[in-house]
Design a protein around this motif. Structure first.
Motif, PDB file in Angstrom:
ATOM      1  N   ASP A  34      31.693  -1.022 -16.109  1.00 57.33           N
ATOM      2  CA  ASP A  34      32.354  -1.684 -14.988  1.00 57.33           C
ATOM      3  C   ASP A  34      33.356  -2.739 -15.462  1.00 57.33           C
ATOM      4  O   ASP A  34      33.954  -3.436 -14.649  1.00 57.33           O
ATOM      5  CB  ASP A  34      31.329  -2.344 -14.061  1.00 57.33           C
ATOM      6  N   GLY A  35      33.495  -2.899 -16.791  1.00 56.42           N
ATOM      7  CA  GLY A  35      34.436  -3.863 -17.348  1.00 56.42           C
ATOM      8  C   GLY A  35      33.853  -5.250 -17.578  1.00 56.42           C
ATOM      9  O   GLY A  35      34.565  -6.143 -18.045  1.00 56.42           O
ATOM     10  N   ARG A  36      32.592  -5.452 -17.250  1.00 50.32           N
ATOM     11  CA  ARG A  36      31.964  -6.759 -17.482  1.00 50.32           C
ATOM     12  C   ARG A  36      31.632  -6.901 -18.965  1.00 50.32           C
ATOM     13  O   ARG A  36      31.329  -5.910 -19.633  1.00 50.32           O
ATOM     14  CB  ARG A  36      30.692  -6.908 -16.649  1.00 50.32           C
ATOM     15  N   THR A  37      31.660  -8.131 -19.453  1.00 46.76           N
ATOM     16  CA  THR A  37      31.380  -8.376 -20.864  1.00 46.76           C
ATOM     17  C   THR A  37      30.171  -9.285 -21.017  1.00 46.76           C
ATOM     18  O   THR A  37      29.893 -10.130 -20.161  1.00 46.76           O
ATOM     19  CB  THR A  37      32.595  -9.025 -21.561  1.00 46.76           C
ATOM     20  N   TYR A  38      29.466  -9.080 -22.131  1.00 45.65           N
ATOM     21  CA  TYR A  38      28.275  -9.853 -22.454  1.00 45.65           C
ATOM     22  C   TYR A  38      28.340 -10.183 -23.935  1.00 45.65           C
ATOM     23  O   TYR A  38      28.594  -9.296 -24.756  1.00 45.65           O
ATOM     24  CB  TYR A  38      27.004  -9.037 -22.178  1.00 45.65           C
ATOM     25  N   ALA A  39      28.102 -11.442 -24.279  1.00 44.34           N
ATOM     26  CA  ALA A  39      28.166 -11.860 -25.679  1.00 44.34           C
ATOM     27  C   ALA A  39      26.876 -12.569 -26.052  1.00 44.34           C
ATOM     28  O   ALA A  39      26.222 -13.186 -25.204  1.00 44.34           O
ATOM     29  CB  ALA A  39      29.350 -12.781 -25.896  1.00 44.34           C
ATOM     30  N   ALA A  40      26.516 -12.481 -27.326  1.00 40.72           N
ATOM     31  CA  ALA A  40      25.288 -13.120 -27.792  1.00 40.72           C
ATOM     32  C   ALA A  40      25.340 -13.338 -29.298  1.00 40.72           C
ATOM     33  O   ALA A  40      26.078 -12.663 -30.010  1.00 40.72           O
ATOM     34  CB  ALA A  40      24.069 -12.257 -27.443  1.00 40.72           C
ATOM     35  N   GLY A  41      24.518 -14.269 -29.720  1.00 41.14           N
ATOM     36  CA  GLY A  41      24.270 -14.475 -31.144  1.00 41.14           C
ATOM     37  C   GLY A  41      22.907 -13.924 -31.481  1.00 41.14           C
ATOM     38  O   GLY A  41      22.155 -13.500 -30.586  1.00 41.14           O
ATOM     39  N   ALA A  42      22.573 -13.927 -32.735  1.00 40.35           N
ATOM     40  CA  ALA A  42      21.255 -13.449 -33.171  1.00 40.35           C
ATOM     41  C   ALA A  42      20.167 -14.381 -32.650  1.00 40.35           C
ATOM     42  O   ALA A  42      20.386 -15.584 -32.485  1.00 40.35           O
ATOM     43  CB  ALA A  42      21.199 -13.373 -34.690  1.00 40.35           C
ATOM     44  N   VAL A  43      19.003 -13.822 -32.385  1.00 42.55           N
ATOM     45  CA  VAL A  43      17.839 -14.590 -31.950  1.00 42.55           C
ATOM     46  C   VAL A  43      16.853 -14.593 -33.109  1.00 42.55           C
ATOM     47  O   VAL A  43      16.438 -13.528 -33.568  1.00 42.55           O
ATOM     48  CB  VAL A  43      17.188 -13.967 -30.685  1.00 42.55           C
ATOM     49  N   GLU A  44      16.511 -15.778 -33.581  1.00 41.48           N
ATOM     50  CA  GLU A  44      15.605 -15.910 -34.731  1.00 41.48           C
ATOM     51  C   GLU A  44      14.439 -16.815 -34.370  1.00 41.48           C
ATOM     52  O   GLU A  44      14.367 -17.961 -34.815  1.00 41.48           O
ATOM     53  CB  GLU A  44      16.360 -16.487 -35.938  1.00 41.48           C
ATOM     54  N   LEU A  45      13.538 -16.343 -33.531  1.00 41.47           N
ATOM     55  CA  LEU A  45      12.335 -17.084 -33.168  1.00 41.47           C
ATOM     56  C   LEU A  45      11.141 -16.480 -33.900  1.00 41.47           C
ATOM     57  O   LEU A  45      11.193 -15.328 -34.329  1.00 41.47           O
ATOM     58  CB  LEU A  45      12.090 -16.999 -31.662  1.00 41.47           C
ATOM     59  N   ALA A  46      10.072 -17.239 -33.999  1.00 43.23           N
ATOM     60  CA  ALA A  46       8.866 -16.696 -34.623  1.00 43.23           C
ATOM     61  C   ALA A  46       8.351 -15.494 -33.825  1.00 43.23           C
ATOM     62  O   ALA A  46       7.865 -14.523 -34.395  1.00 43.23           O
ATOM     63  CB  ALA A  46       7.789 -17.774 -34.727  1.00 43.23           C
TER      64      ALA A  46
END
Length: 150
Positions: A34-46
């Motif tokens: 649909d043209g929507r964008t999503y951005a993220a960084g790495a998740v580093e939790l226990a």
């Protein structure tokens, strides 16, 4: 040098922004159908570890995305397990890999599946998994352990 079109360049900017906001070593962004964008960084939790691409895919899917057109991974690896997630939802989505400064070093098209055929060997590149066999630690009974999850 591979030049990105305007839409893919936007993904690269968003992915680099996510990397900067989180202070992480990488970032990713996806564009849904649909043209929507999503951005993220790495998740580093226990309790939870996700690559930036896995986190971006999770954000998109949890927001109702039904497919992907493209993804950009900044400072990631071709063995990223997020490739499998993108391919599961949209086998034809293009996945672009850039270095931390945004220079494109690889583009996976629909036919390319680096790191996806055998994710266990992707995690352990030194393992000899040419036949698709899984490495099982000494003393681990795969038959007994797998029954727990059936």
């Amino acid at each position: 040098m591979i030049e990105l079109d305007a839409e893919d360049n936007k993904l690269a900017v968003l992915a680099r922004g996510a990397m900067g906001r989180t202070g992480g070593v990488g970032g990713a962004a996806v564009r849904d159908t649909d043209g929507r964008t999503y951005a993220a960084g790495a998740v580093e939790l226990a309790a939870l570890k996700l690559t930036a691409l896995q986190a971006a895919v999770a954000a998109a899917i949890s927001s109702g995305a039904e497919g992907f057109e493209a993804a950009v991974v900044v400072a990631g690896k071709l063995s990223d397990l997020g490739i499998s997630a993108v391919r599961e939802v949209s086998p034809s989505a293009r996945i672009i890999f850039t270095d931390a400064k945004g220079a494109v070093f690889d583009v996976l098209d629909a036919a390319d599946t680096y790191g996806v055929e055998n994710p266990i060997s992707a995690l352990r590149p030194e393992a000899d998994n040419a036949a698709g066999e899984r490495d099982v630690p000494a003393g681990f009974d795969l038959d007994t352990e797998s029954e727990v999850f059936e």
